[in-house]
Design a protein around this motif. Structure first.
Motif, PDB file in Angstrom:
ATOM      1  N   LYS A  44       0.624  -1.103   0.102  1.00  0.00           N
ATOM      2  CA  LYS A  44      -0.325   0.291  -0.212  1.00  0.00           C
ATOM      3  C   LYS A  44       1.130   1.405   0.220  1.00  0.00           C
ATOM      4  O   LYS A  44       0.987   2.057  -0.375  1.00  0.00           O
ATOM      5  N   GLU A  45       1.835   1.154   0.842  1.00  0.00           N
ATOM      6  CA  GLU A  45       3.316   2.596   0.365  1.00  0.00           C
ATOM      7  C   GLU A  45       3.141   2.727  -0.433  1.00  0.00           C
ATOM      8  O   GLU A  45       4.088   3.694  -0.430  1.00  0.00           O
ATOM      9  N   LEU A  46       3.474   2.042  -1.576  1.00  0.00           N
ATOM     10  CA  LEU A  46       4.071   2.413  -2.712  1.00  0.00           C
ATOM     11  C   LEU A  46       3.055   2.888  -3.551  1.00  0.00           C
ATOM     12  O   LEU A  46       2.739   2.853  -5.381  1.00  0.00           O
ATOM     13  N   LYS A  54       2.587  -0.653 -10.941  1.00  0.00           N
ATOM     14  CA  LYS A  54       1.081  -0.609 -10.725  1.00  0.00           C
ATOM     15  C   LYS A  54       0.432  -1.383 -11.366  1.00  0.00           C
ATOM     16  O   LYS A  54       0.335  -1.616 -12.444  1.00  0.00           O
ATOM     17  N   VAL A  55      -0.199  -2.585 -10.671  1.00  0.00           N
ATOM     18  CA  VAL A  55      -0.707  -3.593 -11.154  1.00  0.00           C
ATOM     19  C   VAL A  55      -2.357  -3.893 -10.217  1.00  0.00           C
ATOM     20  O   VAL A  55      -2.382  -3.943  -9.301  1.00  0.00           O
ATOM     21  N   ILE A  56      -3.232  -4.221 -11.418  1.00  0.00           N
ATOM     22  CA  ILE A  56      -4.456  -4.825 -10.570  1.00  0.00           C
ATOM     23  C   ILE A  56      -4.935  -6.063 -11.548  1.00  0.00           C
ATOM     24  O   ILE A  56      -4.511  -6.202 -12.485  1.00  0.00           O
ATOM     25  N   VAL A  57      -5.577  -7.210 -10.447  1.00  0.00           N
ATOM     26  CA  VAL A  57      -6.136  -8.057 -10.613  1.00  0.00           C
ATOM     27  C   VAL A  57      -7.224  -8.505 -10.510  1.00  0.00           C
ATOM     28  O   VAL A  57      -8.327  -7.967  -9.365  1.00  0.00           O
ATOM     29  N   TYR A  58      -8.265  -8.976 -10.929  1.00  0.00           N
ATOM     30  CA  TYR A  58      -9.304  -9.365 -10.919  1.00  0.00           C
ATOM     31  C   TYR A  58      -9.659 -10.839 -10.611  1.00  0.00           C
ATOM     32  O   TYR A  58      -9.278 -11.199 -11.999  1.00  0.00           O
ATOM     33  N   SER A  78       7.758  -8.514  -1.779  1.00  0.00           N
ATOM     34  CA  SER A  78       8.951  -7.986  -1.350  1.00  0.00           C
ATOM     35  C   SER A  78       9.794  -6.984  -3.081  1.00  0.00           C
ATOM     36  O   SER A  78      11.094  -6.611  -2.598  1.00  0.00           O
ATOM     37  N   GLN A  79       8.641  -6.648  -3.652  1.00  0.00           N
ATOM     38  CA  GLN A  79       9.157  -5.822  -4.296  1.00  0.00           C
ATOM     39  C   GLN A  79       8.580  -4.844  -4.661  1.00  0.00           C
ATOM     40  O   GLN A  79       7.542  -4.379  -3.930  1.00  0.00           O
ATOM     41  N   LYS A  80       8.813  -3.945  -6.232  1.00  0.00           N
ATOM     42  CA  LYS A  80       8.439  -2.902  -5.861  1.00  0.00           C
ATOM     43  C   LYS A  80       7.123  -2.379  -7.109  1.00  0.00           C
ATOM     44  O   LYS A  80       7.072  -2.458  -7.640  1.00  0.00           O
ATOM     45  N   ILE A  81       6.085  -3.168  -6.194  1.00  0.00           N
ATOM     46  CA  ILE A  81       4.793  -3.587  -6.715  1.00  0.00           C
ATOM     47  C   ILE A  81       3.621  -2.967  -5.763  1.00  0.00           C
ATOM     48  O   ILE A  81       3.774  -4.010  -4.869  1.00  0.00           O
TER      49      ILE A  81
END
Length: 173
Positions: A44-46, A54-58, A78-81
């Protein structure tokens, strides 16, 4: 008299067969109903960081999909995602704020859930959209020719493949 009795027995057998078949089909359909996924946010902090993907999963709430998404979330954490997981029923066709859009649902009645087919067709050729579908047959029988989809049966031996393909899609810039 014997003829009337035979006709009644045959009709009774036909009615019972129809009721039994309908009951089986009803049970089969109900056992395949997908639940509505609750919203989740990973990293959330990213959210407002430009360096993060920025990823969205439906997706849907079902044991097989939940297992895969739990593995994906562990990797992503653990990634910048920045990742949002949303119910597929609330799919938005505006992809502008996302680097990757993952559609992870189940083919039922030969179609993906909700309005996802309309969204898929609207974004044909969009490289930020990845489509991952489960189906008993392992294929989307009405898949449009222009749509690149990974489809497979919801079997435990396929969970690693789904996880790896979803992660590879997210990591591919």
């Amino acid at each position: 008299m014997l003829k009337k009795k035979s006709v009644r027995i045959i009709l009774l057998i036909i009615v019972l067969a129809i009721i039994g078949g309908g009951g089986f089909l009803g049970y089969y359909r109900l056992s395949r109903i997908q639940g509505t996924k609750q919203e989740e946010i990973i990293n959330k902090e990213l959210k407002n960081t430009t360096a993060a993907t920025k990823v969205i999963v439906y997706t849907q709430d079902r044991a097989f999909k939940n297992e895969i998404m739990n593995e994906v979330k562990k990797e992503v954490a653990s990634q910048k995602i920045y990742m949002e997981i949303q119910p597929i029923e609330e799919m938005d066709s505006d992809f502008s704020k996302w680097d990757k859009v993952v559609i992870f649902g189940t083919v039922q009645s030969s179609e993906p859930p909700g309005n996802s087919r309309a969204v898929i067709e609207e974004h044909l050729g969009d490289k930020k959209m990845g489509i991952f579908l489960t189906a008993d047959s392992g294929v989307w029988s009405h898949q449009p020719e222009d749509v690149d989809v990974f489809a497979s049966a919801s079997k435990n031996e396929n969970s690693k493949v789904f996880k790896e393909k979803i992660l590879a899609f997210i990591d591919n810039k």
